[in-house]
Design a protein around this motif. Structure first.
Motif, short mmCIF file in Angstrom:
data_model
loop_
_atom_site.label_atom_id
_atom_site.label_comp_id
_atom_site.label_asym_id
_atom_site.label_seq_id
_atom_site.Cartn_x
_atom_site.Cartn_y
_atom_site.Cartn_z
N ALA A 108 -0.42 -4.89 6.55
CA ALA A 108 0.34 -6.10 6.21
C ALA A 108 0.60 -6.22 4.72
O ALA A 108 1.57 -6.85 4.30
N ASP A 109 -0.26 -5.61 3.89
CA ASP A 109 -0.08 -5.75 2.44
C ASP A 109 0.65 -4.55 1.82
O ASP A 109 0.75 -4.45 0.60
N ASP A 110 1.16 -3.65 2.63
CA ASP A 110 1.94 -2.53 2.10
C ASP A 110 3.34 -3.04 1.73
O ASP A 110 4.02 -3.64 2.57
N PRO A 111 3.81 -2.78 0.52
CA PRO A 111 5.14 -3.27 0.13
C PRO A 111 6.27 -2.42 0.69
O PRO A 111 6.17 -1.19 0.74
N VAL A 112 7.36 -3.08 1.11
CA VAL A 112 8.53 -2.40 1.66
C VAL A 112 9.75 -2.74 0.80
O VAL A 112 9.98 -3.91 0.47
N PHE A 113 10.50 -1.71 0.47
CA PHE A 113 11.72 -1.86 -0.33
C PHE A 113 12.87 -1.25 0.48
O PHE A 113 12.87 -0.05 0.75
N SER A 114 13.83 -2.08 0.87
CA SER A 114 14.88 -1.58 1.76
C SER A 114 16.21 -1.40 1.03
O SER A 114 16.31 -1.66 -0.17
N LEU A 155 2.15 2.81 -8.20
CA LEU A 155 1.33 3.05 -9.38
C LEU A 155 0.41 1.86 -9.64
O LEU A 155 -0.78 2.03 -9.95
N ALA A 156 0.95 0.66 -9.51
CA ALA A 156 0.12 -0.53 -9.69
C ALA A 156 -1.01 -0.57 -8.69
O ALA A 156 -2.16 -0.92 -9.02
N SER A 157 -0.70 -0.18 -7.45
CA SER A 157 -1.74 -0.17 -6.41
C SER A 157 -2.86 0.80 -6.76
O SER A 157 -4.05 0.49 -6.60
N VAL A 158 -2.49 1.98 -7.26
CA VAL A 158 -3.50 2.99 -7.64
C VAL A 158 -4.36 2.46 -8.79
O VAL A 158 -5.59 2.55 -8.77
N LEU A 159 -3.71 1.90 -9.79
CA LEU A 159 -4.45 1.41 -10.97
C LEU A 159 -5.40 0.27 -10.61
O LEU A 159 -6.46 0.12 -11.21
N ARG A 160 -5.03 -0.50 -9.59
CA ARG A 160 -5.87 -1.63 -9.16
C ARG A 160 -6.86 -1.24 -8.08
O ARG A 160 -7.67 -2.05 -7.65
N GLU A 166 -6.17 -0.60 -4.91
CA GLU A 166 -5.87 -1.40 -3.72
C GLU A 166 -5.57 -0.57 -2.47
O GLU A 166 -5.53 -1.11 -1.37
N GLU A 167 -5.29 0.71 -2.62
CA GLU A 167 -4.97 1.60 -1.50
C GLU A 167 -3.79 1.12 -0.67
O GLU A 167 -3.75 1.25 0.56
N ARG A 168 -2.82 0.52 -1.33
CA ARG A 168 -1.60 0.13 -0.61
C ARG A 168 -0.58 1.27 -0.68
O ARG A 168 -0.53 2.01 -1.65
N VAL A 169 0.21 1.38 0.37
CA VAL A 169 1.26 2.42 0.43
C VAL A 169 2.61 1.73 0.32
O VAL A 169 2.91 0.80 1.07
N ALA A 170 3.43 2.18 -0.63
CA ALA A 170 4.77 1.62 -0.79
C ALA A 170 5.76 2.42 0.05
O ALA A 170 5.74 3.65 0.02
N LEU A 171 6.59 1.72 0.79
CA LEU A 171 7.64 2.37 1.59
C LEU A 171 8.99 1.99 1.00
O LEU A 171 9.28 0.81 0.79
N ARG A 217 2.48 12.39 -9.78
CA ARG A 217 1.36 11.46 -9.95
C ARG A 217 0.58 11.24 -8.65
O ARG A 217 -0.35 10.44 -8.62
N ASP A 218 0.93 11.98 -7.58
CA ASP A 218 0.27 11.77 -6.27
C ASP A 218 0.29 10.30 -5.85
O ASP A 218 -0.71 9.77 -5.34
N LEU A 219 1.41 9.66 -6.05
CA LEU A 219 1.49 8.22 -5.73
C LEU A 219 1.65 8.00 -4.23
O LEU A 219 2.31 8.79 -3.54
N PRO A 220 1.09 6.92 -3.73
CA PRO A 220 1.22 6.61 -2.30
C PRO A 220 2.58 5.97 -1.99
O PRO A 220 2.70 4.75 -1.88
N VAL A 221 3.59 6.81 -1.87
CA VAL A 221 4.94 6.34 -1.57
C VAL A 221 5.48 7.10 -0.36
O VAL A 221 5.36 8.33 -0.30
N LEU A 222 6.07 6.38 0.56
CA LEU A 222 6.79 7.01 1.66
C LEU A 222 8.28 6.83 1.41
O LEU A 222 8.78 5.70 1.33
N PHE A 223 8.98 7.94 1.24
CA PHE A 223 10.43 7.92 1.05
C PHE A 223 11.06 8.08 2.43
O PHE A 223 10.95 9.15 3.04
N ILE A 224 11.70 7.03 2.91
CA ILE A 224 12.28 7.03 4.26
C ILE A 224 13.80 7.13 4.15
O ILE A 224 14.46 6.20 3.67
#
Length: 325
Positions: A64-70, A135-140, A142-147, A170-177
Motif C-alpha cells: 500500500a505504501d509503494d509509490p506509483v507514477f503513471s 532513492l529516498a526510500s533507500v536512504l530512509r 523504508e523498503e518501498r518499491v517505486a513503480l 544505484r540498484d534502486l528499487p524501481v519497476l519500469f512498466i
C-alpha cells in the motif's frame, strides 16, 4: 469500491477482486466518455479501456505504501491504487471535491494518500521522479518499491533511459512498466524502432527485462510480485514490457483511421475483462456471482458520478493557493 465475496467463492477471491477492480475501471472510463460527450468534462482525456489488467494485477502485487507514477492515461492506475471514483470524477469535472480540488484535471491529478503520485503529461517524465522516490526510500530504510509506467512510444525518450541507467547503477528499487499497446499515439511501434521487443533494452543497463501478456491479470501480478521482491531485497530495478491493446483511440475524439481493418475486433477477443470472466466461469464461479459483481460496480460508478456532478465547481478565487516557487 466493493470487493468480493461470498464464502463459496473464497478460492477465487484474489481473481474476483481483480475482476472487480477491472470492472470499476472499465465502467469509470465509460462514464468519463459519456460526461465528455455531454461536455460536462472539458479538455483532452486519454482512456485506458482494454488495458485494465495491467493496473489491477500490478497493484495487487504492490504494498500500500509503494509509490506509483503513471502516464496521462492514468485513471486506471489511480482507481487500482484505491483512489475513490467520486474523487477522480469530481477532479475531471473541475469540482472542489476532486482529489486535487479541480486543479489537476484528467492529465495531471495525483492522490498521495493512496500511493498515487500522479499522472504526467510530459511523455516519460515520471521515470526520473520515480527514481527520486526510490532513492529516498533507500536512504530512509523504508523498503518501498517505486513503480513508473509509460507507453511504448516513451521508450524512445531520453528521460526514460537516463532513469533506467541511474536506477540500475544505484540498484534502486524501481519497476519500469512499459504499457505496450502497440501504438505511439497514432503510429505503430514497429514503424519507429528496429527491434519491437522493447524489454530487451534492459540488458544495456544490466538489469532484468521481461515481456508479459498484459491482458492476463495473473501473469501481470506474478511478474510484478517477482520483480518487486527482488527490488525490495536490494537487487535493483527491472523493465517489464506488458503487451496489451487499447480498445479506444489515443485520445477522446481520435477517429482511429490508422488502425487496420479488423484489428479492433481481434483485440476484443483478447481483452482482459471478458477473458478473466470466462476463466472464472470455466473454473466454476457461479454466473450469479459474476453478474452481481458487475451490477455492484455499475451502481458504485453511477453513485460516484451523481455525487461528483452535485458537488460545487472549484472556486476561481482560490486559484493562487497551494502554489510554490
Amino acid at each position: 469500491m466493493s470487493l468480493v465475496a461470498t464464502s463459496g467463492d473464497a478460492p477465487f477471491a484474489r481473481e474476483l477482486a481483480a475482476l472487480d477492480t477491472m470492472l470499476h475501471i472499465r465502467l469509470l472510463e465509460e462514464k468519463i466518455t459519456e460526461l465528455r460527450k455531454a461536455q460536462s468534462i472539458q479538455g483532452s482525456i486519454h482512456l485506458c479501456i482494454g488495458q485494465e489488467a495491467i493496473y489491477a494485477g500490478s497493484c495487487q502485487a504492490l504494498r500500500a505504501d509503494d509509490p506509483v507514477f503513471s502516464t496521462y492515461r492514468g485513471h486506471g492506475w489511480a482507481l487500482a491504487r484505491g483512489v475513490p471514483a467520486q474523487g477522480i470524477l469530481a477532479e475531471l469535472l473541475g469540482r472542489e471535491s476532486g482529489v486535487c480540488r479541480g486543479r489537476g484535471g484528467s492529465a495531471m491529478f495525483s492522490a498521495a494518500d493512496h500511493g498515487f503520485y500522479g499522472e504526467n503529461s510530459i511523455v516519460g517524465a515520471g521515470a526520473p521522479i520515480a527514481c527520486g522516490a526510490a532513492l529516498a526510500s533507500v536512504l530512509r530504510g523504508e523498503e518501498r518499491v517505486a513503480l513508473t509506467a509509460f507507453g511504448d512510444g516513451a521508450m524512445n525518450q531520453g528521460a526514460i533511459h537516463e532513469a533506467m541507467n541511474f536506477a540500475a547503477y544505484r540498484d534502486l528499487p524501481v519497476l519500469f512498466i512499459c504499457e505496450n499497446n502497440t501504438y505511439a499515439e497514432l503510429t505503430p511501434v514497429a514503424e519507429t524502432v528496429r527491434d519491437a521487443e522493447l524489454h530487451k533494452r534492459a540488458a544495456a543497463y544490466g538489469m532484468p527485462g521481461e515481456r508479459v501478456d498484459g491482458n492476463d491479470v495473473a501473469a501481470v501480478r506474478d511478474c510484478v510480485a517477482h520483480h518487486a521482491a527482488r527490488a525490495r531485497g536490494g537487487q535493483g530495478p527491472a523493465l517489464i514490457e506488458m503487451m496489451t491493446q487499447r480498445l479506444v483511440g489515443h485520445y477522446y475524439g481520435d477517429l482511429q483511421g490508422y488502425r487496420p481493418r479488423g484489428e479492433l475486433a481481434e483485440a476484443r477477443q483478447r481483452e482482459p475483462i471478458a477473458r478473466l470472466r470466462q476463466r472464472l466461469a470455466a473454473d466454476g464461479v457461479a454466473a450469479d456471482t459474476l453478474a452481481a459483481l458487475e451490477a455492484a460496480a455499475a451502481a458504485d460508478i453511477a453513485r460516484a458520478a451523481e455525487a461528483a456532478l452535485a458537488a460545487p465547481l472549484a472556486d476561481p478565487a482560490t486559484v493562487m493557493e497551494h502554489l510554490y516557487a
